[in-house]
Design a protein around this motif. Structure first.
Motif, PDB file in Angstrom:
ATOM      1  N   GLN A  56       0.839  -1.208   0.000  1.00  0.00           N
ATOM      2  CA  GLN A  56       0.000   0.000   0.000  1.00  0.00           C
ATOM      3  C   GLN A  56       0.871   1.255   0.000  1.00  0.00           C
ATOM      4  O   GLN A  56       1.003   1.951   1.013  1.00  0.00           O
ATOM      5  CB  GLN A  56      -0.952  -0.019   1.198  1.00  0.00           C
ATOM      6  CG  GLN A  56      -2.046  -1.073   1.044  1.00  0.00           C
ATOM      7  CD  GLN A  56      -3.035  -1.048   2.187  1.00  0.00           C
ATOM      8  OE1 GLN A  56      -3.174  -0.051   2.891  1.00  0.00           O
ATOM      9  NE2 GLN A  56      -3.726  -2.151   2.385  1.00  0.00           N
ATOM     10  N   VAL A  73      -6.048   5.750   2.350  1.00  0.00           N
ATOM     11  CA  VAL A  73      -7.460   5.356   2.303  1.00  0.00           C
ATOM     12  C   VAL A  73      -8.301   6.585   1.971  1.00  0.00           C
ATOM     13  O   VAL A  73      -7.822   7.715   2.020  1.00  0.00           O
ATOM     14  CB  VAL A  73      -7.956   4.728   3.634  1.00  0.00           C
ATOM     15  CG1 VAL A  73      -7.298   3.381   3.882  1.00  0.00           C
ATOM     16  CG2 VAL A  73      -7.719   5.663   4.808  1.00  0.00           C
ATOM     17  N   TYR A 108      -3.628   9.187   5.036  1.00  0.00           N
ATOM     18  CA  TYR A 108      -2.429   8.444   4.642  1.00  0.00           C
ATOM     19  C   TYR A 108      -1.303   8.758   5.611  1.00  0.00           C
ATOM     20  O   TYR A 108      -1.398   9.669   6.427  1.00  0.00           O
ATOM     21  CB  TYR A 108      -2.026   8.830   3.208  1.00  0.00           C
ATOM     22  CG  TYR A 108      -1.789  10.305   3.024  1.00  0.00           C
ATOM     23  CD1 TYR A 108      -2.831  11.165   2.683  1.00  0.00           C
ATOM     24  CD2 TYR A 108      -0.521  10.868   3.220  1.00  0.00           C
ATOM     25  CE1 TYR A 108      -2.620  12.528   2.534  1.00  0.00           C
ATOM     26  CE2 TYR A 108      -0.307  12.226   3.069  1.00  0.00           C
ATOM     27  CZ  TYR A 108      -1.356  13.050   2.730  1.00  0.00           C
ATOM     28  OH  TYR A 108      -1.142  14.407   2.592  1.00  0.00           O
ATOM     29  N   TYR A 128      -5.444  10.439  -6.920  1.00  0.00           N
ATOM     30  CA  TYR A 128      -5.424   9.681  -5.664  1.00  0.00           C
ATOM     31  C   TYR A 128      -6.378   8.479  -5.758  1.00  0.00           C
ATOM     32  O   TYR A 128      -6.023   7.360  -5.379  1.00  0.00           O
ATOM     33  CB  TYR A 128      -5.816  10.616  -4.513  1.00  0.00           C
ATOM     34  CG  TYR A 128      -5.687  10.039  -3.119  1.00  0.00           C
ATOM     35  CD1 TYR A 128      -4.556  10.280  -2.347  1.00  0.00           C
ATOM     36  CD2 TYR A 128      -6.715   9.280  -2.551  1.00  0.00           C
ATOM     37  CE1 TYR A 128      -4.439   9.777  -1.059  1.00  0.00           C
ATOM     38  CE2 TYR A 128      -6.609   8.766  -1.275  1.00  0.00           C
ATOM     39  CZ  TYR A 128      -5.470   9.015  -0.522  1.00  0.00           C
ATOM     40  OH  TYR A 128      -5.374   8.502   0.764  1.00  0.00           O
ATOM     41  N   GLN A 129      -7.573   8.715  -6.285  1.00  0.00           N
ATOM     42  CA  GLN A 129      -8.555   7.628  -6.389  1.00  0.00           C
ATOM     43  C   GLN A 129      -8.088   6.549  -7.371  1.00  0.00           C
ATOM     44  O   GLN A 129      -8.258   5.351  -7.121  1.00  0.00           O
ATOM     45  CB  GLN A 129      -9.915   8.179  -6.828  1.00  0.00           C
ATOM     46  CG  GLN A 129     -10.574   9.022  -5.749  1.00  0.00           C
ATOM     47  CD  GLN A 129     -11.869   9.653  -6.228  1.00  0.00           C
ATOM     48  OE1 GLN A 129     -12.921   9.024  -6.229  1.00  0.00           O
ATOM     49  NE2 GLN A 129     -11.797  10.897  -6.670  1.00  0.00           N
ATOM     50  N   VAL A 132      -5.345   4.600  -5.526  1.00  0.00           N
ATOM     51  CA  VAL A 132      -5.894   3.744  -4.460  1.00  0.00           C
ATOM     52  C   VAL A 132      -6.597   2.530  -5.085  1.00  0.00           C
ATOM     53  O   VAL A 132      -6.493   1.414  -4.567  1.00  0.00           O
ATOM     54  CB  VAL A 132      -6.854   4.539  -3.530  1.00  0.00           C
ATOM     55  CG1 VAL A 132      -7.662   3.600  -2.639  1.00  0.00           C
ATOM     56  CG2 VAL A 132      -6.053   5.516  -2.659  1.00  0.00           C
TER      57      VAL A 132
END
Ligand SMILES: [Zn+2]
Length: 165
Positions: A56, A73, A108, A128-129, A132
């Protein structure tokens, strides 16, 4: 230079593992190698599975400076969604329109080990999305309803994959 993983490599479909804290020197070093790789491959973002590590961890070329996000997240999403064309370094030549929330509340850990919460908007929320999603084994081609370029390449990038509905 870190090699780039191209679909349908199965590592792109794995749910990544949380990075243990405090950050190890190895993870720090990986993040620092991902910055030049993102620049080299000319991406605005890069997730660890795209360089062969199921962790991650992701980097984004923000307007200020390239930034690493550890264990990122999404805590909240705006109701308002916006449609925008996306591509992906791991799916070269394919572009498509993806609808995503315009704003998100991100949480984060920084490379310095600090936990941060921050609202992201516009392009930064978009990247970012997208990144992720990579950490959850999701690619933008799963979400697009309109491929704008490279539809003839899709079969090559999804061969031997189960069709996801
Ligand atoms: Zn991508």
């Amino acid at each position: 230079m870190l090699p780039l993983v191209i679909a349908p490599d199965p590592i792109l479909r794995k749910v990544t593992e949380q990075v243990s804290l405090p950050l190890s020197a190895e993870v720090q070093a990986l993040a620092k190698q991902m910055f030049p790789a993102m620049k080299h491959y000319d991406g605005i973002g890069l997730a660890a599975p795209q360089v062969g590590r199921s962790l991650q961890l992701m980097v984004v070329n923000t307007p200020l400076e390239p930034t690493a996000y550890v264990n990122p997240v999404i805590l909240k999403r705006s109701w308002k969604k916006v449609a925008m064309e996306e591509g992906c370094l791991s799916i070269p030549g394919v572009f498509g329109i993806v609808k995503r929330p315009q704003k998100i509340l991100a949480r984060y850990v920084t490379l310095g080990g600090q936990t941060r919460e921050e609202w992201l908007d516009g392009l930064m929320a978009r990247v970012y999305q997208h990144e992720v999603d990579h950490l959850n084994g999701v690619l933008f081609i799963d979400k697009t309803k309109e491929i704008t370029q490279g539809s003839e390449l899709l079969a090559k990038y999804t061969q031997n994959e189960k069709i996801k509905m």
